[in-house]
Scaffold this motif. Structure first.
Motif, short mmCIF file in Angstrom:
data_model
loop_
_atom_site.label_atom_id
_atom_site.label_comp_id
_atom_site.label_asym_id
_atom_site.label_seq_id
_atom_site.Cartn_x
_atom_site.Cartn_y
_atom_site.Cartn_z
N ILE A 332 26.76 27.28 50.32
CA ILE A 332 26.29 26.79 49.10
C ILE A 332 27.42 26.99 47.91
O ILE A 332 27.66 27.95 47.77
N PRO A 333 27.82 25.63 47.25
CA PRO A 333 28.55 25.76 46.52
C PRO A 333 28.31 26.64 45.11
O PRO A 333 27.00 26.45 44.61
N VAL A 334 29.01 27.47 44.70
CA VAL A 334 28.51 28.49 43.49
C VAL A 334 29.63 27.99 42.35
O VAL A 334 29.36 27.63 41.15
N VAL A 335 31.07 27.97 42.81
CA VAL A 335 31.95 27.38 41.88
C VAL A 335 32.41 26.11 42.61
O VAL A 335 33.17 26.24 43.71
N PRO A 336 32.24 24.82 42.16
CA PRO A 336 32.73 23.56 42.84
C PRO A 336 34.11 23.61 43.05
O PRO A 336 34.89 23.92 42.45
N PRO A 337 34.57 22.85 44.12
CA PRO A 337 35.77 22.73 44.60
C PRO A 337 36.49 22.14 43.31
O PRO A 337 36.08 20.98 42.79
N GLU A 338 37.77 22.42 43.07
CA GLU A 338 38.78 22.03 42.12
C GLU A 338 40.08 22.41 42.02
O GLU A 338 40.46 23.61 42.69
N ARG A 339 41.04 21.30 41.82
CA ARG A 339 42.37 21.72 41.86
C ARG A 339 42.70 22.23 40.48
O ARG A 339 42.36 21.95 39.59
N VAL A 340 43.42 23.39 40.69
CA VAL A 340 43.90 24.03 39.49
C VAL A 340 45.39 24.40 39.54
O VAL A 340 45.99 24.47 40.28
N ASP A 341 45.91 24.15 38.31
CA ASP A 341 47.34 24.36 38.00
C ASP A 341 47.84 25.64 38.13
O ASP A 341 48.49 26.07 36.95
N CYS A 342 47.62 26.59 38.77
CA CYS A 342 47.86 27.88 38.70
C CYS A 342 49.28 28.26 39.14
O CYS A 342 49.79 29.53 39.15
N HIS A 343 50.14 27.28 39.14
CA HIS A 343 51.36 27.28 39.40
C HIS A 343 52.31 27.45 37.88
O HIS A 343 53.08 27.95 37.57
N LEU A 344 51.42 27.01 36.97
CA LEU A 344 51.71 27.02 35.51
C LEU A 344 51.22 28.50 34.70
O LEU A 344 52.35 28.96 34.02
N SER A 345 50.17 28.76 35.10
CA SER A 345 49.78 30.17 34.69
C SER A 345 48.62 30.64 35.66
O SER A 345 48.13 29.83 36.10
N ALA A 346 48.64 32.00 35.57
CA ALA A 346 47.47 32.57 36.42
C ALA A 346 46.18 31.90 36.22
O ALA A 346 45.52 31.92 34.85
#
Length: 391
Positions: A332-346
Motif C-alpha cells: 500500500i503506497p504511503v509515499v507515492p513513487p517519485e524520481r528524486v534528484d538526490c545526486h544534486l543534494s541529499a
C-alpha cells in the motif's frame, strides 16, 4: 459548463456523485468544485470519483493545504522563474503570465530540484485559487460558473536548451501531470506566443501527458505580434494587459513589461548552483542498484505513531523513491513513487507510521536501461520517546 446548464440526466449524476463522496473532506465546499471533476471525466461517475479521491490523497500526502502559508520556495525560483498575475480576462478568468522563454531553466535546475519546481508551481496555483475563492464576484461569471484561468505563455527567448536539457523537460512534464490530475477544468484558455519552430519538439514531448479537453484550449502563435496581440485583445481588455503585449498597462515607473507583476527571469547566477560537495557518508550504508531494476528494504514498526525517517543521496543521476506498507502480499503506497534528484543534494524526509507492521522503502532504477546507480542511505524508525533503530 455552469450548474444551470446541466441536463436532467447530468443533474441526477451530480446528486449521485455528491452522495458517493460525502465522506471526503473537500478543500472547497461549493457545488462548482464537484462539477469540475464530473466535466473532466464526461460525467462518468466511477471515473470522476476515482479522480477526485486520488487528488485528495495527493493533497493529504503532500500537505497541499499548508503550501500557501508554510512553504517557502527557493529564492532562485521566486527571482528567476518568470510568472505573475495580471488581472482578469473578458470572461472573468484569472489572468496569469509565464515568461517561459526568458527563464533560464538549465540554471534553475542546477539550483533547485524538480520537486521544488513542482511545489513552486503548485503554490502559485493554490495562491491564485485562494484569491478567486475570496473574491468570487471578480473572478466568476456567475455564482453557478466554474472559476477558471487564462494563461499567457511567452516563448520569446526560447532556444534548444529548453528542449535538450532533460531535467527541465522532466520538470515540465511533472508539472503538467500534476495540473491535469488535480486541477481539472480550471483552465479556460492558454495563449502560447512567440513560439519558434523548435517549440514543436517540446510540444510533441509534452502533448501525450495533456488531456484532449486541455489541448483544445491551447492556441499557439509564432512571432507575428499583430496576430497574437489581436488574439489576446479579443479575450482580454487592454487595461488588463501590459503595453508590451498590446494592452495599456504599465508599471508605476512606466515600464511596459510590468515587471512588478511578472519578473523578467534572466540568467541564474552560478552562486545559486548546488555546490557539488559530496554529502557525508560516515553514517550511511551503500546500495548498488542495477540498471532496469529496483531494491526494496523492509522495516518492522512495532509501535503506532512511530516516525520513519530517511536521508539518502546517489553518486550520480536521479533515483526513484517510494515507501509502502505491507498488507499481506499487497504493498500500500504511503509515499507515492517519485524520481528524486538526490545526486544534486541529499534527500531527507519523514512520515508518521499510523499502523504497526512492515514498511518497505523502495529505490527504483527500472527507468534506466543504461546506467546502474549507487546510493548512500540512512533510514531509521523513531518512537515518540525518541528511541531509534536504524539500518
Amino acid at each position: 459548463m455552469d450548474l444551470n446548464q446541466l441536463s436532467d440526466e447530468q443533474k441526477t449524476i451530480f446528486k449521485q456523485f455528491r452522495e458517493a463522496i460525502k465522506d471526503c473532506k473537500l478543500p472547497e465546499s461549493d457545488d462548482t468544485y464537484l462539477l469540475r471533476w464530473l466535466v473532466a471525466r464526461d460525467f462518468d461517475l466511477v471515473k470522476s470519483e476515482k479522480m477526485l479521491r486520488n487528488s485528495l490523497d495527493w493533497r493529504r500526502k503532500n500537505k497541499i493545504d499548508l503550501l500557501t502559508d508554510s512553504y517557502q520556495s527557493p529564492e532562485v525560483l521566486t527571482k528567476y522563474f518568470s510568472s505573475g498575475h495580471l488581472g482578469v480576462d473578458k470572461f472573468k478568468s484569472y489572468l496569469i503570465l509565464f515568461r517561459f522563454g526568458i527563464s533560464d531553466m538549465k540554471g534553475i535546475m542546477h539550483s533547485s530540484k524538480k520537486k521544488d519546481c513542482v511545489l513552486h508551481i503548485t503554490q502559485i496555483l493554490e495562491k491564485n485559487f485562494l484569491m478567486v475563492r475570496n473574491d468570487p464576484s471578480k473572478y466568476k461569471r456567475s455564482p453557478d460558473a466554474i472559476a477558471q484561468t487564462c494563461a499567457i505563455i511567452d516563448l520569446e527567448g526560447f532556444s534548444m536548451s529548453h528542449v535538450t536539457y532533460k531535467p527541465a523537460i522532466d520538470a515540465v512534464i511533472q508539472c503538467v501531470q500534476m495540473y491535469e490530475a488535480n486541477y481539472p477544468e480550471l483552465l479556460r484558455r492558454v495563449f502560447i506566443i512567440n513560439a519558434p519552430k523548435i517549440f514543436s519538439i517540446l510540444y510533441s514531448i509534452v502533448t501525450p501527458f495533456i488531456h484532449q479537453r486541455t489541448r483544445d484550449k491551447i492556441q499557439v502563435y509564432g512571432h507575428d505580434s499583430k496576430q497574437w496581440k489581436a488574439a489576446l485583445l479579443a479575450d482580454i481588455d487592454p487595461d488588463q494587459l501590459p503595453v508590451s503585449y498590446g494592452g495599456t498597462m504599465t508599471d508605476p515607473d512606466g515600464n511596459p513589461n510590468c515587471i512588478t507583476k511578472a519578473n523578467m527571469g534572466g540568467v541564474v547566477p552560478k552562486s545559486y548552483y548546488f555546490s557539488g560537495n559530496k554529502p557525508d557518508v560516515g553514517n550511511k550504508k551503500s546500495l548498488s542498484i542495477s540498471r532496469g531494476s529496483k531494491e526494496q528494504l523492509e522495516f518492522q514498526v512495532n509501535q503506532a505513531s512511530s516516525i520513519l525517517k530517511w536521508d539518502f543521496h546517489s553518486e550520480e543521476s536521479d533515483i526513484g523513491f517510494a515507501v509502502y506498507r505491507k498488507e499481506g502480499s499487497e504493498l500500500i503506497p504511503v509515499v507515492p513513487p517519485e524520481r528524486v534528484d538526490c545526486h544534486l543534494s541529499a534527500e531527507e524526509g519523514e512520515i508518521p507510521c499510523d499502523s504497526t507492521g512492515v514498511y518497505v522503502v523502495e529505490f527504483d532504477n527500472s527507468f534506466s536501461y543504461l546506467r546502474s546507480k549507487k546510493i548512500w542511505y540512512s533510514i531509521s524508525i523513531e518512537s515518540m520517546k525518541l528511541t531509534s533503530w536504524s539500518e
